[in-house]
Design an enzyme around this catalytic site. Structure first.
Site, PDB file in Angstrom:
ATOM      1  N   SER A 114       0.897  -1.183   0.185  1.00 29.52           N
ATOM      2  CA  SER A 114       0.055  -0.083  -0.026  1.00 29.52           C
ATOM      3  C   SER A 114       0.970   1.464  -0.087  1.00 29.52           C
ATOM      4  O   SER A 114       0.432   2.203  -0.458  1.00 29.52           O
ATOM      5  CB  SER A 114      -0.793  -0.161   1.142  1.00 29.52           C
ATOM      6  OG  SER A 114      -0.234  -0.110   2.313  1.00 29.52           O
ATOM      7  N   LYS A 165       0.915 -16.447   0.913  1.00 29.17           N
ATOM      8  CA  LYS A 165       2.325 -15.980   0.736  1.00 29.17           C
ATOM      9  C   LYS A 165       2.847 -15.140   1.868  1.00 29.17           C
ATOM     10  O   LYS A 165       4.072 -14.844   2.158  1.00 29.17           O
ATOM     11  CB  LYS A 165       2.278 -15.011  -0.806  1.00 29.17           C
ATOM     12  CG  LYS A 165       1.584 -13.765  -0.703  1.00 29.17           C
ATOM     13  CD  LYS A 165       1.970 -12.461   0.215  1.00 29.17           C
ATOM     14  CE  LYS A 165       0.941 -11.607   0.380  1.00 29.17           C
ATOM     15  NZ  LYS A 165       1.096 -10.555   1.260  1.00 29.17           N
TER      16      LYS A 165
HETATM   17  N1  LIG Z   1      -1.333  -2.829   3.585  1.00 30.11           N
HETATM   18  C1  LIG Z   1      -1.249  -3.605   2.317  1.00 30.11           C
HETATM   19  O1  LIG Z   1      -0.089  -3.198   1.784  1.00 30.11           O
HETATM   20  C2  LIG Z   1      -2.104  -4.643   2.077  1.00 30.11           C
HETATM   21  C3  LIG Z   1      -3.119  -5.130   3.050  1.00 30.11           C
HETATM   22  N2  LIG Z   1      -3.888  -6.237   2.375  1.00 30.11           N
HETATM   23  C4  LIG Z   1      -4.645  -6.954   3.519  1.00 30.11           C
HETATM   24  O2  LIG Z   1      -5.728  -5.963   3.806  1.00 30.11           O
HETATM   25  C5  LIG Z   1      -6.153  -5.968   5.152  1.00 30.11           C
HETATM   26  C6  LIG Z   1      -6.065  -4.981   5.821  1.00 30.11           C
HETATM   27  O3  LIG Z   1      -4.697  -4.658   5.788  1.00 30.11           O
HETATM   28  P1  LIG Z   1      -3.943  -3.124   6.406  1.00 30.11           P
HETATM   29  O4  LIG Z   1      -5.022  -1.979   5.818  1.00 30.11           O
HETATM   30  O5  LIG Z   1      -2.681  -2.952   5.913  1.00 30.11           O
HETATM   31  O6  LIG Z   1      -4.152  -3.435   7.755  1.00 30.11           O
HETATM   32  P2  LIG Z   1      -4.343  -2.027   8.944  1.00 30.11           P
HETATM   33  O7  LIG Z   1      -3.898  -2.889  10.078  1.00 30.11           O
HETATM   34  O8  LIG Z   1      -3.611  -0.951   8.439  1.00 30.11           O
HETATM   35  O9  LIG Z   1      -5.956  -1.777   9.172  1.00 30.11           O
HETATM   36  C7  LIG Z   1      -6.579  -2.988   9.631  1.00 30.11           C
HETATM   37  C8  LIG Z   1      -8.280  -2.376   9.463  1.00 30.11           C
HETATM   38  O10 LIG Z   1      -9.091  -3.568  10.129  1.00 30.11           O
HETATM   39  C9  LIG Z   1     -10.060  -3.059  10.944  1.00 30.11           C
HETATM   40  N3  LIG Z   1     -10.254  -4.016  12.092  1.00 30.11           N
HETATM   41  C10 LIG Z   1      -9.328  -4.564  12.657  1.00 30.11           C
HETATM   42  N4  LIG Z   1      -9.981  -5.300  13.531  1.00 30.11           N
HETATM   43  C11 LIG Z   1     -11.182  -5.149  13.148  1.00 30.11           C
HETATM   44  C12 LIG Z   1     -12.680  -5.714  13.929  1.00 30.11           C
HETATM   45  N5  LIG Z   1     -12.395  -6.492  15.003  1.00 30.11           N
HETATM   46  N6  LIG Z   1     -13.853  -5.126  13.509  1.00 30.11           N
HETATM   47  C13 LIG Z   1     -13.900  -4.220  12.358  1.00 30.11           C
HETATM   48  N7  LIG Z   1     -12.649  -3.656  11.638  1.00 30.11           N
HETATM   49  C14 LIG Z   1     -11.494  -3.949  12.374  1.00 30.11           C
HETATM   50  C15 LIG Z   1      -8.933  -1.779  11.305  1.00 30.11           C
HETATM   51  O11 LIG Z   1      -9.946  -0.885  12.403  1.00 30.11           O
HETATM   52  C16 LIG Z   1      -8.358  -1.055  10.405  1.00 30.11           C
HETATM   53  O12 LIG Z   1      -9.436  -0.342   9.893  1.00 30.11           O
HETATM   54  C17 LIG Z   1      -5.118  -7.275   5.838  1.00 30.11           C
HETATM   55  O13 LIG Z   1      -5.839  -8.575   5.589  1.00 30.11           O
HETATM   56  C18 LIG Z   1      -3.967  -7.393   4.599  1.00 30.11           C
HETATM   57  O14 LIG Z   1      -3.262  -8.650   4.464  1.00 30.11           O
HETATM   58  C19 LIG Z   1      -3.780  -6.724   1.333  1.00 30.11           C
HETATM   59  C20 LIG Z   1      -3.125  -5.825   0.094  1.00 30.11           C
HETATM   60  C21 LIG Z   1      -2.112  -4.792   0.727  1.00 30.11           C
HETATM   61  O1  LIG Z   2      -0.109  -8.251   0.853  1.00 30.10           O
HETATM   62  C1  LIG Z   2       0.717  -7.111   0.706  1.00 30.10           C
HETATM   63  C2  LIG Z   2       1.355  -6.618  -0.397  1.00 30.10           C
HETATM   64  O2  LIG Z   2       0.615  -7.278  -1.592  1.00 30.10           O
HETATM   65  C3  LIG Z   2       1.032  -6.517   1.936  1.00 30.10           C
HETATM   66  O3  LIG Z   2       1.960  -7.288   2.480  1.00 30.10           O
HETATM   67  P1  LIG Z   2       2.028  -7.255   4.067  1.00 30.10           P
HETATM   68  O4  LIG Z   2       0.560  -7.649   4.777  1.00 30.10           O
HETATM   69  O5  LIG Z   2       3.222  -8.279   4.428  1.00 30.10           O
HETATM   70  O6  LIG Z   2       2.481  -5.975   4.544  1.00 30.10           O
END
Ligand SMILES: NC(=O)C1=CN([C@@H]2O[C@H](COP(=O)(O)OP(=O)(O)OC[C@H]3O[C@@H](n4cnc5c(N)ncnc54)[C@H](O)[C@@H]3O)[C@@H](O)[C@H]2O)C=CC1
Ligand SMILES: O=C(CO)COP(=O)(O)O
Length: 307
Positions: A114, A165
């Site tokens: 991201s 992954k």
């Molecule tokens: N950050 C990245 O580069 C990428 C992340 N992802 C996936 O997207 C998902 C979110 O990742 P991020 O945004 O990076 O994580 P983050 O930790 O920045 O955000 C997580 C989000 O989930 C919400 N959340 C957590 N527990 C919750 C609950 N019990 N009820 C409601 N909302 C809840 C949080 O409030 C927050 O808005 C993960 O599954 C991650 O693997 C996928 C592609 C890229």
């Molecule tokens: O899934 C992701 C990139 O495609 C983000 O990876 P991480 O959740 O390990 O930061």
């Protein structure tokens, strides 16, 4: 294309990056998170797309909240979460589809760190669904000169690529932290991909999907970037930190930690060989050191490459 109303659930790093991509394409975007004042029912009201970028631990709860709200029958659900449910071992799209059997569900997954997307660097992703029209609609909504979106008819394979992954990315962080070299890293990532295909096939996903953006593509991105939180978990374990210490200081969610536990259970139940996942699991549990995990992998019984 015409302006679409999109509700984004989850205001973490990924939810905000996706919201920005859709807004930049001129769509009307509303973001909901449990920490914001906006009411969930109001945010999803009238949305043509409801996109979930919620961490795995919150998916089931948000799904059941939405089940009690009225929805247009045309609403498309998009899931961007990369994890597995610890109770059922279901993927997020399976949870959404079970709760909303008459709605199209689309998986969005690819090599999408991201932070890079927020810097407007170019990236590609995959939108996958059994409903081709829904996947093509989501493709149009998000496609731009800096975000190239492909469709795919294997949602389970696309989703498992992004989920599995994460465990290999933890192992890759260990590999780099121990300075094991480029040969070791290539071996780990390649054998990691074999493990992902084996698990995916047993689940019903197609082999070829794992060789695409959402499998090999995401594996290359996260196994080679300190921006990956999963990679960071592995790397920092080589510095002698404990898992709780690492997680307490990690910016955001490392889904691989929970996925690993769920996968070990599932692999045992279905008799699937997952040697890398097993060592990552033992490492996270504090049962082995990073060096011992490496030794266990290197000293396994010798065998043919494909079996
Ligand atoms: N950050 C990245 O580069 C990428 C992340 N992802 C996936 O997207 C998902 C979110 O990742 P991020 O945004 O990076 O994580 P983050 O930790 O920045 O955000 C997580 C989000 O989930 C919400 N959340 C957590 N527990 C919750 C609950 N019990 N009820 C409601 N909302 C809840 C949080 O409030 C927050 O808005 C993960 O599954 C991650 O693997 C996928 C592609 C890229
Ligand atoms: O899934 C992701 C990139 O495609 C983000 O990876 P991480 O959740 O390990 O930061």
């Amino acid at each position: 294309m015409q302006k679409t109303t999109i509700a984004i659930l989850g205001a973490g790093a990924w939810g905000i990056a996706l919201a920005d991509l859709a807004s930049a394409n001129g769509h009307q975007v509303r973001v909901w998170s449990r920490r914001r004042v906006a009411n969930l029912e109001t945010v999803i009201q009238g949305a043509e797309i409801i996109l979930s970028a919620i961490a795995m631990k919150g998916v089931s709860d948000v799904v059941s909240q939405i089940q009690s709200f009225p929805l247009s029958p045309q609403t498309i659900f998009v899931t961007a979460t990369k994890g597995l449910d610890p109770k059922t071992t279901c993927t997020p799209s399976q949870i959404w589809q079970t709760a909303f059997p008459h709605h199209p569900v689309v998986v969005l997954s690819g090599p999408n760190l991201s932070k890079e997307i927020q810097q407007s660097l170019p990236a590609a992703t995959v939108v996958a669904s059994h409903n081709t029209a829904a996947a093509e609609f989501v493709q149009l909504v998000f496609s731009s000169p800096r975000f190239r979106v492909y469709t795919n008819p294997d949602p389970l394979g696309v989703e498992l690529g992004g989920t599995l992954k994460n465990i290999i990315a933890i192992a890759a962080g260990v590999c780099d932290g121990l300075h094991l070299g480029t040969n070791a890293k290539a071996a780990l990532v390649t054998r990691g991909l074999t493990e992902m295909v084996r698990i995916g096939n047993s689940w019903g996903a197609k082999t070829e999907t794992f060789y695409g953006l959402s499998g090999l593509g995401d594996l290359l991105a996260t196994c080679n970037s300190p921006l990956s939180r999963n990679y960071q978990v592995g790397y920092q374990m080589t510095l002698g930190q404990t898992l709780p210490e690492i997680l307490a200081n990690l910016p955001g969610t490392a889904e691989g930690v929970n996925t690993c536990q769920v996968l070990v259970q599932r692999a045992k139940h279905h008799n699937i060989a997952v040697p890398i996942t097993e060592q990552v699991y033992r490492l996270l549990q504090g049962e082995v050191t990073t060096r011992q995990a490496l030794e266990e992998l290197m000293l396994r019984d010798i065998k043919p490459e494909y079996k």
